[in-house]
Design an enzyme around this catalytic site. Structure first.
Site, PDB file in Angstrom:
ATOM      1  N   LYS A 211      35.190  35.155  54.894  1.00 32.50           N
ATOM      2  CA  LYS A 211      33.810  35.068  54.749  1.00 32.50           C
ATOM      3  C   LYS A 211      33.137  33.687  54.544  1.00 32.50           C
ATOM      4  O   LYS A 211      32.267  33.438  55.142  1.00 32.50           O
ATOM      5  CB  LYS A 211      33.769  35.964  53.379  1.00 32.50           C
ATOM      6  CG  LYS A 211      32.384  35.789  52.662  1.00 32.50           C
ATOM      7  CD  LYS A 211      32.209  36.556  51.262  1.00 32.50           C
ATOM      8  CE  LYS A 211      30.790  35.967  50.613  1.00 32.50           C
ATOM      9  NZ  LYS A 211      30.636  36.677  49.539  1.00 32.50           N
ATOM     10  N   GLU A 217      44.327  29.013  53.647  1.00 30.59           N
ATOM     11  CA  GLU A 217      45.589  29.624  54.135  1.00 30.59           C
ATOM     12  C   GLU A 217      44.842  30.092  55.586  1.00 30.59           C
ATOM     13  O   GLU A 217      45.524  30.204  56.580  1.00 30.59           O
ATOM     14  CB  GLU A 217      45.841  31.018  53.356  1.00 30.59           C
ATOM     15  CG  GLU A 217      46.278  30.485  51.906  1.00 30.59           C
ATOM     16  CD  GLU A 217      45.570  30.577  50.874  1.00 30.59           C
ATOM     17  OE1 GLU A 217      44.398  29.979  51.284  1.00 30.59           O
ATOM     18  OE2 GLU A 217      45.856  30.586  49.743  1.00 30.59           O
ATOM     19  N   GLY A 273      33.951  39.523  48.940  1.00 31.36           N
ATOM     20  CA  GLY A 273      35.156  39.580  49.675  1.00 31.36           C
ATOM     21  C   GLY A 273      35.867  40.860  49.592  1.00 31.36           C
ATOM     22  O   GLY A 273      36.156  41.511  50.656  1.00 31.36           O
ATOM     23  N   ARG A 274      36.128  41.276  48.344  1.00 28.55           N
ATOM     24  CA  ARG A 274      36.818  42.324  47.912  1.00 28.55           C
ATOM     25  C   ARG A 274      36.244  43.735  48.532  1.00 28.55           C
ATOM     26  O   ARG A 274      36.713  44.773  47.996  1.00 28.55           O
ATOM     27  CB  ARG A 274      37.676  42.314  46.663  1.00 28.55           C
ATOM     28  CG  ARG A 274      36.362  42.087  45.310  1.00 28.55           C
ATOM     29  CD  ARG A 274      37.073  41.747  44.169  1.00 28.55           C
ATOM     30  NE  ARG A 274      36.146  41.202  43.124  1.00 28.55           N
ATOM     31  CZ  ARG A 274      35.356  39.985  42.901  1.00 28.55           C
ATOM     32  NH1 ARG A 274      36.113  39.311  43.969  1.00 28.55           N
ATOM     33  NH2 ARG A 274      34.767  39.623  42.069  1.00 28.55           N
ATOM     34  N   GLU A 359      40.568  41.068  40.393  1.00 35.18           N
ATOM     35  CA  GLU A 359      39.773  40.025  40.804  1.00 35.18           C
ATOM     36  C   GLU A 359      38.304  40.380  40.369  1.00 35.18           C
ATOM     37  O   GLU A 359      37.522  39.478  39.879  1.00 35.18           O
ATOM     38  CB  GLU A 359      39.580  40.082  42.251  1.00 35.18           C
ATOM     39  CG  GLU A 359      39.153  38.370  42.512  1.00 35.18           C
ATOM     40  CD  GLU A 359      39.424  38.076  43.950  1.00 35.18           C
ATOM     41  OE1 GLU A 359      40.170  37.143  44.407  1.00 35.18           O
ATOM     42  OE2 GLU A 359      38.797  38.474  44.863  1.00 35.18           O
ATOM     43  N   HIS A 390      62.060  57.355  41.902  1.00 28.75           N
ATOM     44  CA  HIS A 390      63.629  56.582  41.856  1.00 28.75           C
ATOM     45  C   HIS A 390      63.564  55.155  41.365  1.00 28.75           C
ATOM     46  O   HIS A 390      64.726  54.503  41.609  1.00 28.75           O
ATOM     47  CB  HIS A 390      64.119  56.916  43.230  1.00 28.75           C
ATOM     48  CG  HIS A 390      64.200  58.505  43.385  1.00 28.75           C
ATOM     49  ND1 HIS A 390      65.196  59.238  42.844  1.00 28.75           N
ATOM     50  CD2 HIS A 390      63.079  59.216  44.036  1.00 28.75           C
ATOM     51  CE1 HIS A 390      64.955  60.517  43.443  1.00 28.75           C
ATOM     52  NE2 HIS A 390      63.754  60.523  44.210  1.00 28.75           N
ATOM     53  N   LYS A 514      43.311  26.350  43.487  1.00 27.33           N
ATOM     54  CA  LYS A 514      43.189  25.915  44.868  1.00 27.33           C
ATOM     55  C   LYS A 514      42.939  24.384  44.762  1.00 27.33           C
ATOM     56  O   LYS A 514      43.442  23.504  45.686  1.00 27.33           O
ATOM     57  CB  LYS A 514      42.034  26.562  45.530  1.00 27.33           C
ATOM     58  CG  LYS A 514      42.169  28.014  45.811  1.00 27.33           C
ATOM     59  CD  LYS A 514      40.599  28.392  46.454  1.00 27.33           C
ATOM     60  CE  LYS A 514      40.419  29.883  46.358  1.00 27.33           C
ATOM     61  NZ  LYS A 514      39.134  30.172  47.127  1.00 27.33           N
TER      62      LYS A 514
HETATM   63  O1  F6P Z   1      40.180  33.055  46.533  1.00 23.15           O
HETATM   64  C1  F6P Z   1      39.809  34.231  46.366  1.00 23.15           C
HETATM   65  C2  F6P Z   1      38.816  34.544  47.693  1.00 23.15           C
HETATM   66  O2  F6P Z   1      37.649  34.064  47.534  1.00 23.15           O
HETATM   67  C3  F6P Z   1      38.887  36.321  47.461  1.00 23.15           C
HETATM   68  O3  F6P Z   1      37.539  36.599  46.784  1.00 23.15           O
HETATM   69  C4  F6P Z   1      38.338  36.571  48.928  1.00 23.15           C
HETATM   70  O4  F6P Z   1      38.548  37.771  49.432  1.00 23.15           O
HETATM   71  C5  F6P Z   1      39.526  35.466  49.588  1.00 23.15           C
HETATM   72  O5  F6P Z   1      39.502  34.477  48.655  1.00 23.15           O
HETATM   73  C6  F6P Z   1      39.225  35.238  50.995  1.00 23.15           C
HETATM   74  O6  F6P Z   1      38.166  34.391  51.175  1.00 23.15           O
HETATM   75  P1  F6P Z   1      37.412  34.378  52.697  1.00 23.15           P
HETATM   76  O7  F6P Z   1      37.351  35.560  53.054  1.00 23.15           O
HETATM   77  O8  F6P Z   1      36.317  33.521  52.431  1.00 23.15           O
HETATM   78  O9  F6P Z   1      38.318  33.493  53.437  1.00 23.15           O
END
Ligand code: F6P
Length: 550
Positions: A211, A217, A273-274, A359, A390, A514
């Site tokens: 987003k 990452e 995002g979620r 979240e 199990h 972060k």
């Molecule tokens: O750090 C949490 C977050 O902002 C989530 O809410 C989001 O889904 C995820 O990181 C990834 O964010 P992006 O889509 O901006 O890479």
């Protein structure tokens, strides 16, 4: 009184009435309740779309449900719901509208943000996605060397990973089996390594899903993926253009990264995002299942949106599920909530819900900026049955914790299974029904004795029961049913956030980690001094460097 002028939730008459009711109710025995109300197994059920919801095995009476609904009225859940659907900026800490419901609105719907109808833009992107997905699926879109795309690698994390990854698993039976989709999220290089090690770069398409397009990452993995591709294929930016597309709200950052914005599928800051896998973030899924199936999924979402928006409180399923969670979390001391799908295809469903729920509602500060004085979101956990039976079901049956659980199952196995494997489905579902029965009604000491069990073992073999569950049953796991399920949980989470008076749509709690990671990294790589680093972390960093021979 809250800072926003509302009566503090736990001081409202409705909350107090629930607390009193809980005292008076004592330990509700489901055996007795069912004996007294033989029709409970059908009376305490609801339907929405293709979903049949049985909530009879909950520790509630008609009075409990009425009092919970009164709490919902007092906290104006439906007022906030309407504001969300209208596109108001209910995400106050980020000053944003919350309009994932617009992502699945029909073409002719009108939903305005700041006076502009956002629905045409949603469908324009869906149409572009569909055209692109069709080109990849048909082989018309080729890689730089002219080879057909065989593997799609989605690089994203959190909401830019969990949704499409979950739905890809859930809808495997609907996917084009000649195309594989892989999901890379972890900055641990082994994730990308394992995803790429057996791939032909000439046949691989990367979808960079972010987003913000700033998530460390994702950008790190995307950069490594680009290097991997360019090391194998000559062609520089021309090769990147055929093998990289972006899903983002941030065109500038996408361009900075080197992806042509012609290859970008956009979404908007009013999509959390979620809550985003039904936006452009779902492109990998759309390539896998095709645009028609994707649209069926959106229709499933929309069906439940409409239900949540219009159904009366008594038959409003997301409201009910949200209220049951409030009952257990705030009045019976439950700390967690298990989601237990009896479908291997839903193996990532609970992990997806963890982000959606935790979240959203893992907050200790209310919308008024003050610390809340009541429990908020639960720990959400679970894996598919029968595997969990199990492993950890022992604790649910005979442990000391109250763990409300959702059981999700389907009447039909997926069509492509062989007859022999389809025959296993009744066994799966026999377990599904047996578990909620055992959890609710248990086994008394007398029943154990009647089996001739020696007296010293009777306590060990007794099941107290009264473990509450919701059963969600549908005929088949289709794209539409998946959309219905996800929307159900989205709105359940909404209901709870509204009652707890928290902003379910921000996530400031992930920021500190972060920032600290950025500060600590030079200490690991260069041994740089990190001012203010605590003694424990300092020693850990030193040990890490020593172990790495630095
Ligand atoms: O750090 C949490 C977050 O902002 C989530 O809410 C989001 O889904 C995820 O990181 C990834 O964010 P992006 O889509 O901006 O890479």
């Amino acid at each position: 009184m809250n800072a926003d002028g509302r009566t503090r939730l736990d001081q409202t008459p409705e909350w107090t009435a629930l607390a009193k009711h809980r005292e008076e109710l004592g330990n509700l025995r489901l055996r007795e309740v069912f004996a007294a109300h033989p029709d409970r197994g059908t009376a305490y059920t609801l339907r929405v779309g293709d979903l049949y919801i049985d909530y009879s095995k909950h520790l509630v009476t008609d009075d409990t449900l009425r009092l919970l609904r009164e709490l919902a009225v007092a906290t104006d859940v439906f007022g906030l719901r309407d504001a969300m659907f209208r596109g108001e900026r209910i995400n106050t800490t980020e000053d944003r509208a919350v309009l994932h419901t617009a992502l699945r609105a029909p073409r002719d719907a009108v939903i305005e943000v700041d006076g502009e109808n956002v629905v045409p833009g949603v469908h324009a992107v869906l149409d572009r996605m569909a055209a692109f997905a069709d080109r990849v699926r048909s082989g018309e879109w080729t890689g730089h060397t002219g080879k057909r795309i065989r593997t799609v690698v989605n690089i994203g994390i959190g909401g830019s990973d969990l949704g499409p990854a979950m739905a890809y698993e859930a809808l495997r039976a609907f996917t084009d089996r000649d195309l594989t989709v892989r999901f890379v999220s972890n900055v641990d290089g082994s994730d990308l390594h394992e995803a790429l090690r057996d791939l032909d770069p000439a046949e691989t398409l990367f979808i960079i899903a972010s987003k913000t397009f700033t998530t460390i990452e994702t950008i790190t993995n995307a950069t490594s993926a680009r290097t991997w591709l360019l090391n194998a294929l000559d062609g520089g930016e021309a090769a990147v253009a055929k093998h990289f597309v972006a899903l983002s709200t941030n065109a500038e950052k996408v361009a900075d990264f080197g992806i042509d914005t012609a290859n970008m599928f956009e979404f908007w800051d009013w999509v959390g995002g979620r809550y985003s896998y039904d936006s452009a973030i779902g492109l990998s899924l759309m390539i896998a299942i095709g645009p028609d199936r994707f649209r069926e999924m959106l229709d499933g979402f929309h069906l439940v949106d409409d239900h949540f928006r219009t159904a009366p409180a008594e038959s409003n399923v997301p409201l009910l599920l949200g209220l049951l969670g409030v009952w257990y979390g705030n009045f019976l001391g439950a700390q967690s909530h298990a989601v237990l799908p009896y479908s291997h295809y839903l193996s990532k469903f609970t992990a997806y819900l963890q982000q959606l729920d935790m979240e959203s509602n893992g907050k200790y500060v209310g919308r008024d900026g003050r610390e809340v004085q009541w429990q908020t979101g639960p720990v959400v956990w679970g894996t598919p049955g029968t595997n969990g039976q199990h492993a950890y079901y022992q604790l649910i049956h005979q442990g000391t914790k109250l763990i409300p659980a959702d059981f999700i199952g389907f009447a039909e196995p997926v069509a492509e299974l062989s007859d022999a494997l389809k025959a296993q489905h009744d066994l799966l579902m026999a377990n599904f029904f047996a578990q909620t029965q055992a959890l609710a009604f248990g086994k008394t000491p007398d029943e154990v004795r009647a089996e001739g069990v020696p007296e010293e073992l009777v306590p060990h073999k007794t099941f107290k029961g009264d473990h509450p569950t919701t059963t969600i049953l549908a005929r088949e796991l289709t794209p539409s049913v998946l959309g219905q399920l996800v929307a159900l949980y989205e709105h359940k989470v909404f209901v709870q956030g509204a009652i707890w008076n928290i902003d379910s749509f921000d996530q400031w709690g992930v920021e500190l980690g972060k920032v600290l990671a950025k500060r600590v990294e030079p200490a690991l790589t260069e041994g740089a001094d990190v001012p203010g680093l605590d003694a424990s972390s300092r020693a850990l960093v030193a040990t890490y460097r020593e172990l790495r021979g630095r």
